[in-house]
Motif scaffolding. Sequence first.
Motif, PDB file in Angstrom:
ATOM      1  N   GLY A  46       0.808  -1.210   0.000  1.00  0.00           N
ATOM      2  CA  GLY A  46       0.000   0.000   0.000  1.00  0.00           C
ATOM      3  C   GLY A  46       0.841   1.259   0.000  1.00  0.00           C
ATOM      4  O   GLY A  46       2.070   1.224  -0.213  1.00  0.00           O
ATOM      5  N   SER A  47       0.186   2.383   0.250  1.00  0.00           N
ATOM      6  CA  SER A  47       0.868   3.675   0.166  1.00  0.00           C
ATOM      7  C   SER A  47       2.012   3.800   1.177  1.00  0.00           C
ATOM      8  O   SER A  47       3.085   4.321   0.836  1.00  0.00           O
ATOM      9  CB  SER A  47      -0.129   4.828   0.315  1.00  0.00           C
ATOM     10  N   ASN A  81       4.933   1.511   0.033  1.00  0.00           N
ATOM     11  CA  ASN A  81       5.651   2.080  -1.109  1.00  0.00           C
ATOM     12  C   ASN A  81       6.457   3.311  -0.725  1.00  0.00           C
ATOM     13  O   ASN A  81       7.569   3.515  -1.229  1.00  0.00           O
ATOM     14  CB  ASN A  81       4.676   2.381  -2.246  1.00  0.00           C
ATOM     15  N   ALA A  82       5.922   4.144   0.166  1.00  0.00           N
ATOM     16  CA  ALA A  82       6.666   5.328   0.607  1.00  0.00           C
ATOM     17  C   ALA A  82       7.906   4.923   1.402  1.00  0.00           C
ATOM     18  O   ALA A  82       8.996   5.476   1.200  1.00  0.00           O
ATOM     19  CB  ALA A  82       5.768   6.239   1.442  1.00  0.00           C
ATOM     20  N   ALA A 125       2.139   8.587   4.598  1.00  0.00           N
ATOM     21  CA  ALA A 125       2.818   8.214   3.352  1.00  0.00           C
ATOM     22  C   ALA A 125       3.198   9.457   2.547  1.00  0.00           C
ATOM     23  O   ALA A 125       4.294   9.528   1.982  1.00  0.00           O
ATOM     24  CB  ALA A 125       1.937   7.286   2.523  1.00  0.00           C
TER      25      ALA A 125
END
Length: 192
Positions: free
Chosen positions: A10-11, A14-15, A115
Amino acid sequence: MTAVTIFGTGSMANAIAGVLSSGGADVSHISHEQTGSAEITGDIVVLAVPYPAVDGILAQYGDQLAGRTVVDITNPLNFETFDSLVVPPDSSAAAGIQARLPESKVLKAFNTTFAGTLAAGTVGDLTTTVLVAGDDAEAKSTLVGLVEKGGLSAVDAGALSRARELESIGFLQLTLAAGEKISWTGGFGLVR
C-alpha cells in the motif's frame, strides 16, 4: 547492501520502500496474496500492514523472523470506533510483537508519519522526521542510517518502551486527519 523485506504494497509500504531504496537498501515486498508462500529475504523486515494483519504474519513467519530486525509501523487503534488504542495502557503493539518474537530485534518506526510526508520528504517547511524506538542499538543505528541516507531526518526515540508514546502520537495524528483537522499530507514536524 542492506536487504529489506516489506510486508505490504500500500501507500505506506511504497513510501517506506522509496526512502529505504534511496538510502541504499535492496527492497522487496510481500503482498497480502503472497503471505504464507513468499520467503523473507531481508535482514530488516518492515510490517507495513494494518495492525490486525500482524498476528497472521507472526504466526506464519515467526521462525523466519528470528535473528532479523522487525520494524513495526502499526498504530493499534480500534478501527470500529476510531476512539482508542487496543493494546493495554502500559504496553504497545511493538512490545507485543517483541514478546512473540524474542529472538528478533523489534523497532517501532514510521507510525508517526503519513505516506505523503514520507514521499515528499517534508512536513510543511520541515524535513520529515522518522522517530525510531527499540532496545537494540545496532538495529536502530542501521535503520536511522538508511532513513537519513534516504533524505529524511531520523531520531532515536529511546527504548522499545517508548513505542507506547509513539503509538499515541500516531493515533492522535490519524484522528486529526480523519476528522479533517489536518490533511493527509500534513502532520507533526520536529524542530531540532
